[in-house]
Design a protein around this motif. Structure first.
Motif, mmCIF file in Angstrom:
data_model
loop_
_atom_site.group_PDB
_atom_site.id
_atom_site.type_symbol
_atom_site.label_atom_id
_atom_site.label_comp_id
_atom_site.label_asym_id
_atom_site.label_seq_id
_atom_site.Cartn_x
_atom_site.Cartn_y
_atom_site.Cartn_z
ATOM 1 N N ALA A 157 -2.879 0.302 -5.886
ATOM 2 C CA ALA A 157 -2.747 0.198 -7.496
ATOM 3 C C ALA A 157 -4.220 0.175 -8.100
ATOM 4 O O ALA A 157 -4.202 0.712 -8.970
ATOM 5 N N THR A 158 -4.749 -0.958 -7.805
ATOM 6 C CA THR A 158 -6.109 -1.217 -8.322
ATOM 7 C C THR A 158 -7.065 -1.655 -7.035
ATOM 8 O O THR A 158 -6.696 -1.968 -6.120
ATOM 9 N N PRO A 159 -8.440 -1.767 -7.463
ATOM 10 C CA PRO A 159 -9.353 -1.807 -6.654
ATOM 11 C C PRO A 159 -9.236 -3.397 -6.023
ATOM 12 O O PRO A 159 -9.893 -3.845 -4.900
ATOM 13 N N ASP A 160 -8.747 -4.299 -6.892
ATOM 14 C CA ASP A 160 -8.756 -5.588 -6.551
ATOM 15 C C ASP A 160 -7.606 -5.744 -5.469
ATOM 16 O O ASP A 160 -7.718 -6.811 -4.852
ATOM 17 N N TYR A 161 -6.519 -5.071 -5.210
ATOM 18 C CA TYR A 161 -5.726 -5.178 -4.248
ATOM 19 C C TYR A 161 -5.986 -4.957 -2.596
ATOM 20 O O TYR A 161 -6.803 -3.866 -2.724
ATOM 21 N N LYS A 162 -5.930 -5.413 -1.728
ATOM 22 C CA LYS A 162 -6.546 -5.262 -0.525
ATOM 23 C C LYS A 162 -5.375 -5.006 0.601
ATOM 24 O O LYS A 162 -5.564 -4.373 1.565
ATOM 25 N N VAL A 163 -4.104 -5.397 0.338
ATOM 26 C CA VAL A 163 -2.950 -5.241 1.100
ATOM 27 C C VAL A 163 -1.836 -5.144 0.487
ATOM 28 O O VAL A 163 -1.791 -5.559 -0.635
ATOM 29 N N GLU A 164 -0.643 -4.352 0.998
ATOM 30 C CA GLU A 164 0.349 -4.213 0.386
ATOM 31 C C GLU A 164 1.656 -4.108 1.457
ATOM 32 O O GLU A 164 1.148 -3.280 2.452
ATOM 33 N N VAL A 165 2.613 -4.414 1.499
ATOM 34 C CA VAL A 165 3.670 -4.365 2.138
ATOM 35 C C VAL A 165 4.938 -3.801 1.800
ATOM 36 O O VAL A 165 5.395 -4.453 0.780
ATOM 37 N N ILE A 166 5.571 -2.899 2.512
ATOM 38 C CA ILE A 166 7.071 -2.498 2.169
ATOM 39 C C ILE A 166 8.049 -3.150 3.283
ATOM 40 O O ILE A 166 7.556 -2.739 4.366
ATOM 41 N N ILE A 167 9.015 -3.550 2.906
ATOM 42 C CA ILE A 167 9.934 -4.291 3.592
ATOM 43 C C ILE A 167 11.390 -3.724 3.796
ATOM 44 O O ILE A 167 11.980 -3.833 2.528
ATOM 45 N N ILE A 168 11.952 -3.589 4.839
ATOM 46 C CA ILE A 168 13.395 -3.337 4.897
ATOM 47 C C ILE A 168 14.056 -4.371 5.860
ATOM 48 O O ILE A 168 13.501 -4.694 7.063
ATOM 49 N N ALA A 169 14.964 -4.991 5.435
ATOM 50 C CA ALA A 169 15.640 -6.099 6.134
ATOM 51 C C ALA A 169 17.130 -6.160 6.283
ATOM 52 O O ALA A 169 17.931 -5.420 5.167
ATOM 53 N N ALA A 170 17.892 -6.885 7.036
ATOM 54 C CA ALA A 170 19.334 -6.924 7.165
ATOM 55 C C ALA A 170 19.581 -8.346 6.450
ATOM 56 O O ALA A 170 18.578 -9.335 6.395
ATOM 57 N N LYS A 171 20.680 -8.281 5.878
ATOM 58 C CA LYS A 171 21.039 -9.534 5.188
ATOM 59 C C LYS A 171 21.500 -10.529 6.214
ATOM 60 O O LYS A 171 21.911 -10.230 7.207
#
Length: 114
Positions: free
Chosen positions: A100-114
């Motif tokens: 989203a911006t040059p300041d961000y170096k890493v992002e994660v998207i998670i799917i989990a069970a309850k």
């Protein structure tokens, strides 16, 4: 069918639960830190949201990780490997992307069970 939304704004929710499945929006860390600090703070957000849903990292089904520069891949993995519970590692993909911006170096998207 029950759908619960958490930390909902005009564009997105940070977490959505449908039946027994938890979907997290992309989580990023503190943009002032290096890749190690950003990965740590990003994963702390994941821990917080999963706890709010009554789950934890042992129940992660899938993780999609985006790094801004694959040169940071090994450093990010060092933090990930110390965080993810052995024997409960999820399906995972990791790729390089502009975030989203040059300041961000890493992002994660998670799917989990309850």
């Amino acid at each position: 069918m029950t759908i619960q939304r958490f930390e909902t704004g005009p564009r997105m929710s940070q977490m959505v639960i449908h039946n027994e499945t938890i979907y997290l929006a992309g989580q990023v860390g503190d943009p002032t830190g290096d890749i190690t600090e950003q990965t740590r703070t990003m994963l702390a957000k994941v821990d917080h949201l999963l706890a709010e849903a009554g789950s934890d990292k042992t129940k992660i089904l899938q993780a999609t990780i985006w790094v801004a520069d694959m040169a940071d891949f090994a450093t990010m993995n060092a933090v990930w490997d110390s965080w993810v519970p052995q024997g409960h590692t999820p399906g995972r993909a990791c790729g390089e992307a502009k975030l989203a911006t040059p300041d961000y170096k890493v992002e994660v998207i998670i799917i989990a069970a309850k």
